[in-house]
Design an enzyme around this catalytic site. Structure first.
Site, PDB file in Angstrom:
ATOM      1  N   ASP A   1       0.829  -1.204   0.000  1.00 40.36           N
ATOM      2  CA  ASP A   1       0.000   0.000   0.000  1.00 40.36           C
ATOM      3  C   ASP A   1       0.864   1.254   0.000  1.00 40.36           C
ATOM      4  O   ASP A   1       1.935   1.274   0.619  1.00 40.36           O
ATOM      5  CB  ASP A   1      -0.900  -0.012   1.246  1.00 40.36           C
TER       6      ASP A   1
ATOM      7  N   HIS B   1       3.071   3.630  -8.962  1.00 38.93           N
ATOM      8  CA  HIS B   1       2.989   2.197  -9.239  1.00 38.93           C
ATOM      9  C   HIS B   1       4.251   1.695  -9.942  1.00 38.93           C
ATOM     10  O   HIS B   1       4.724   0.586  -9.666  1.00 38.93           O
ATOM     11  CB  HIS B   1       1.754   1.895 -10.090  1.00 38.93           C
TER      12      HIS B   1
ATOM     13  N   LEU C   1      12.129 -19.962  -4.481  1.00 33.14           N
ATOM     14  CA  LEU C   1      11.120 -19.136  -3.817  1.00 33.14           C
ATOM     15  C   LEU C   1       9.816 -19.266  -4.585  1.00 33.14           C
ATOM     16  O   LEU C   1       9.815 -19.230  -5.815  1.00 33.14           O
ATOM     17  CB  LEU C   1      11.559 -17.663  -3.788  1.00 33.14           C
TER      18      LEU C   1
END
Length: 246
Positions: A18, A35, A129
């Site tokens: 956020d 962004h 991962l």
């Protein structure tokens, strides 16, 4: 330092990323600029988790509620997803990262959906991962789609409703087969979970930071892991019971 004295690490971290828009607005730039800068923090978080030996990282990239944002911002986000997939997947694959998208992928344009599925296929065998990217995802949607799947199986007489328990239900929500979420991080100063992984974070440790997502770096993540290492995870037991079991 011997292995017994090393700080306890989470196996699975989930992050609500956020603050991109507010980061840009504070610099008098369009939200789309925030962004784009946030993608740098994504790369840093992935590398951090690989370096630390974290098994899974789940990022909340686009919620089912985000479609309500202005069309210009949604369009910019979709283009960013396309650009990121074209640019990042080769490197993720080389570094042994398994990319997995969770959410209702059917809502996306065919070009973006095809790239998502291609990325998942290409990296499916990687084990360094597990990078889960939640797109068009909501925790309530996740629970409802699992309930619907089980209900349909019961209606076809393929499943006895009495056999439905937490373990069976868990196999039908997203992230089945991955370690439980140990640490939930939300950046940007908000203190809520925002419909993210409602089933999966039932016993996660929650950590909130005022850092806006583009500013999240190794120092911010180190602070979160240090806090996690100090938490006593009792799973309903008393502290005395936990000490006796250790």
């Amino acid at each position: 330092m011997d292995s017994d004295s090393r700080p306890r690490l989470p196996r699975h971290i989930a992050i609500v990323m956020d603050g991109n828009g507010r980061w840009a607005e504070r610099r008098h730039r369009p939200r789309s600029f925030g962004h784009r800068e946030g993608q740098k923090a994504v790369r840093a978080a992935v590398e951090y988790c690989r370096r630390k030996g974290i098994e899974a990282l789940t990022l909340f990239a686009f919620s089912s509620e985000n479609w309500k944002r202005p069309d210009e911002e949604v369009g910019a986000l979709m283009q960013l997803f396309l650009d990121a997939l074209d640019r990042e997947v080769d490197e993720l694959d080389r570094n042994g990262v398994h990319v997995n998208f969770i959410g209702d992928l059917g809502a996306f344009a065919s070009a973006l959906s095809a790239r998502m599925h291609d990325a998942m296929r290409r990296t499916a065998a990687n084990t360094a991962l597990s990078l889960n990217v939640a797109v068009n995802y909501g925790g309530r949607w996740d629970i409802v789609q699992a309930a619907r799947t089980l209900a349909l199986a019961a209606a076809r007489n393929e499943l006895d409703p009495a056999a439905i328990d937490e373990a069976l239900f868990a196999r039908h929500v997203c992230l089945d087969g991955q370690p439980p979420v140990d640490l939930f991080i939300r950046t940007g100063g908000e203190v809520r979970v925002s419909n993210f992984l409602l089933w999966q974070i039932a016993y996660a440790e929650l950590y909130f930071t005022d850092a806006l997502w583009p500013d999240v770096d190794a120092d911010v993540l180190d602070a979160a892991l240090a806090e996690f290492a100090q938490r006593e995870r009792r799973y309903g037991l008393t502290s005395a019971q936990m000490r006796a079991a250790s």
